[in-house]
Design a protein around this motif. Structure first.
Motif, PDB file in Angstrom:
ATOM      1  N   SER A  64      10.756  38.823  37.686  1.00 10.76           N
ATOM      2  CA  SER A  64       9.642  39.708  38.027  1.00 10.76           C
ATOM      3  C   SER A  64       8.332  38.937  37.935  1.00 10.76           C
ATOM      4  CB  SER A  64       9.608  40.900  37.064  1.00 10.76           C
ATOM      5  OG  SER A  64       9.222  40.468  35.770  1.00 10.76           O
ATOM      6  N   ALA A  67       7.510  37.776  34.468  1.00  8.34           N
ATOM      7  CA  ALA A  67       8.506  36.948  33.783  1.00  8.34           C
ATOM      8  C   ALA A  67       7.877  35.720  33.129  1.00  8.34           C
ATOM      9  CB  ALA A  67       9.580  36.512  34.762  1.00  8.34           C
ATOM     10  N   ASP A  71      12.323  34.476  29.674  1.00  5.92           N
ATOM     11  CA  ASP A  71      13.253  35.235  30.507  1.00  5.92           C
ATOM     12  C   ASP A  71      14.289  34.316  31.147  1.00  5.92           C
ATOM     13  OD1 ASP A  71      12.189  37.924  30.221  1.00  5.92           O
ATOM     14  OD2 ASP A  71      10.435  37.158  31.274  1.00  5.92           O
ATOM     15  N   PRO A  96       8.990  36.589  42.925  1.00  7.15           N
ATOM     16  CA  PRO A  96       8.528  37.535  43.947  1.00  7.15           C
ATOM     17  C   PRO A  96       7.364  37.001  44.772  1.00  7.15           C
ATOM     18  CG  PRO A  96       7.773  38.208  41.780  1.00  7.15           C
ATOM     19  CD  PRO A  96       8.711  37.065  41.559  1.00  7.15           C
ATOM     20  N   ASN A 216      14.206  38.210  46.528  1.00  7.27           N
ATOM     21  CA  ASN A 216      13.772  38.850  45.295  1.00  7.27           C
ATOM     22  C   ASN A 216      13.160  40.210  45.613  1.00  7.27           C
ATOM     23  OD1 ASN A 216      12.506  39.665  42.885  1.00  7.27           O
ATOM     24  ND2 ASN A 216      12.173  37.561  42.254  1.00  7.27           N
ATOM     25  N   LEU A 218      13.129  42.871  43.188  1.00  6.62           N
ATOM     26  CA  LEU A 218      13.123  43.632  41.935  1.00  6.62           C
ATOM     27  C   LEU A 218      12.152  44.806  41.993  1.00  6.62           C
ATOM     28  CD1 LEU A 218      13.209  40.920  39.097  1.00  6.62           C
ATOM     29  CD2 LEU A 218      15.067  42.366  39.889  1.00  6.62           C
ATOM     30  N   ARG A 219      10.997  44.580  42.603  1.00  3.48           N
ATOM     31  CA  ARG A 219       9.988  45.646  42.633  1.00  3.48           C
ATOM     32  C   ARG A 219      10.406  46.809  43.527  1.00  3.48           C
ATOM     33  NH1 ARG A 219       5.651  41.543  45.224  1.00  3.48           N
ATOM     34  NH2 ARG A 219       6.843  40.920  47.063  1.00  3.48           N
ATOM     35  N   THR A 223      14.408  51.657  39.365  1.00  2.00           N
ATOM     36  CA  THR A 223      15.120  51.580  38.086  1.00  2.00           C
ATOM     37  C   THR A 223      15.116  52.917  37.356  1.00  2.00           C
ATOM     38  OG1 THR A 223      14.327  49.300  37.942  1.00  2.00           O
ATOM     39  CG2 THR A 223      15.312  50.251  35.954  1.00  2.00           C
ATOM     40  N   THR A 239      11.465  49.322  33.949  1.00  2.00           N
ATOM     41  CA  THR A 239      11.377  48.422  35.100  1.00  2.00           C
ATOM     42  C   THR A 239      12.374  47.285  34.877  1.00  2.00           C
ATOM     43  OG1 THR A 239       9.601  47.130  34.052  1.00  2.00           O
ATOM     44  CG2 THR A 239       8.938  48.893  35.571  1.00  2.00           C
ATOM     45  N   ARG A 241      13.084  43.538  34.500  1.00  2.00           N
ATOM     46  CA  ARG A 241      12.334  42.326  34.163  1.00  2.00           C
ATOM     47  C   ARG A 241      12.924  41.108  34.861  1.00  2.00           C
ATOM     48  NH1 ARG A 241       8.370  41.356  30.711  1.00  2.00           N
ATOM     49  NH2 ARG A 241       8.036  39.189  30.055  1.00  2.00           N
ATOM     50  N   TRP A 242      14.241  41.027  34.888  1.00  2.00           N
ATOM     51  CA  TRP A 242      14.938  39.986  35.636  1.00  2.00           C
ATOM     52  C   TRP A 242      16.336  40.464  35.987  1.00  2.00           C
ATOM     53  CZ3 TRP A 242      19.450  38.523  33.326  1.00  2.00           C
ATOM     54  CH2 TRP A 242      19.547  38.594  31.933  1.00  2.00           C
TER      55      TRP A 242
END
Length: 268
Positions: A64, A67, A71, A96, A216, A218-219, A223, A239, A241-242
């Protein structure tokens, strides 16, 4: 499922085995689907199987924007613990926003953690995802150990896939005689990618292409909604994180024996 302070780690286990059919749509990020798999298995107390002996382990870590080098270490510790191995063959880092990470200095700290793993014999080689030429130049300037490879999702060669046109030709004359290619049939190496390929070659850095590899996102993972669906949100805001994807291959990497995901959630 592992818990440490405000961070919880979930594992999908080997997804090459049969898994419950989840509500999947093409619009849903792969990492979100994998989070559902991990939560389902955690809820039903299904455990991951250890790595087979002699398998080659490759890992792609999605970090993220928040990070840190810690991490990277947490991701390494989680995957080696899950697979019961002491060494990773190849590790790729996916951020990201490479430019933002380079400007803030977080990229330097993250890569230093990767270098420490290499120097400690924990991983054999490492690479970075979706770098441009200028970004690769910046990394090489501060890196003690250069990335072995850059992973991109674009094809590395220009190709044209022939198609069979079954439409009956019309006899009506038209003023526009330009033939438009069908969408998805032509792939061209962009000038930016060619620039990266030329520079990487001069620095002994390999550029690899895997169009099927996840970027990537993740966002983009909801979640909070997924945890609430499985009654695991505990009334907190969460959220990712990784996250990481691992593959275990045998027989000179020609036979994939295991594939899975591990994700770490951060609660406010």
């Amino acid at each position: 499922m592992e818990q440490s302070n405000n961070v919880t780690v979930w594992r999908t286990g080997d997804i090459s085995e049969a898994i419950p059919l989840l509500a999947y749509t093409p619009q849903k990020p792969v990492l979100e689907v994998m989070l559902e798999v991990a939560l389902y298995r955690a809820q039903h107390k299904q455990r991951a199987e250890p790595c087979c002996a002699g398998g080659r382990v490759s890992v792609k870590v999605f970090l993220s924007a928040a990070a840190t080098s810690g991490d990277v270490m947490a991701a390494y510790n989680s995957v080696t613990s899950a697979l019961q191995v002491n060494e990773i063959d190849t590790l790729f880092i996916a951020l990201p926003d490479n430019d933002a990470a380079l400007l803030s200095g977080s990229f330097t700290l993250i890569w230093e953690a990767v270098e420490g793993l290499i120097q400690g014999g924990k991983i054999r080689s490492a690479g970075i995802c979706e770098l441009t030429r200028s970004q690769l130049e910046s990394v090489i300037k501060f890196a003690k150990i250069k990335p072995r490879a850059v992973l991109v999702t674009q094809p590395l060669t220009s190709t044209t896939t022939p198609t069979t046109n079954t439409t009956t030709p019309t006899t009506t004359p038209t003023t526009n005689t330009t033939t438009q290619p069908e969408v998805g049939q032509q792939h061209f190496v962009t000038p930016a990618l060619r620039d990266l390929l030329d520079y990487a070659s001069s620095q002994d850095v390999t550029v690899l292409s895997n169009p099927a590899s996840e970027q990537n996102a993740l966002r983009d993972v909801n979640t909070q909604a997924v945890l609430k669906k499985y009654n695991m949100d505990n009334g907190k805001q969460w959220t990712l994180r990784w996250a990481l994807r691992y593959t275990v291959a045998v027989n000179c990497r020609t036979l994939l024996s295991q594939k899975g995901y591990i994700m770490a959630g951060d609660q406010a």
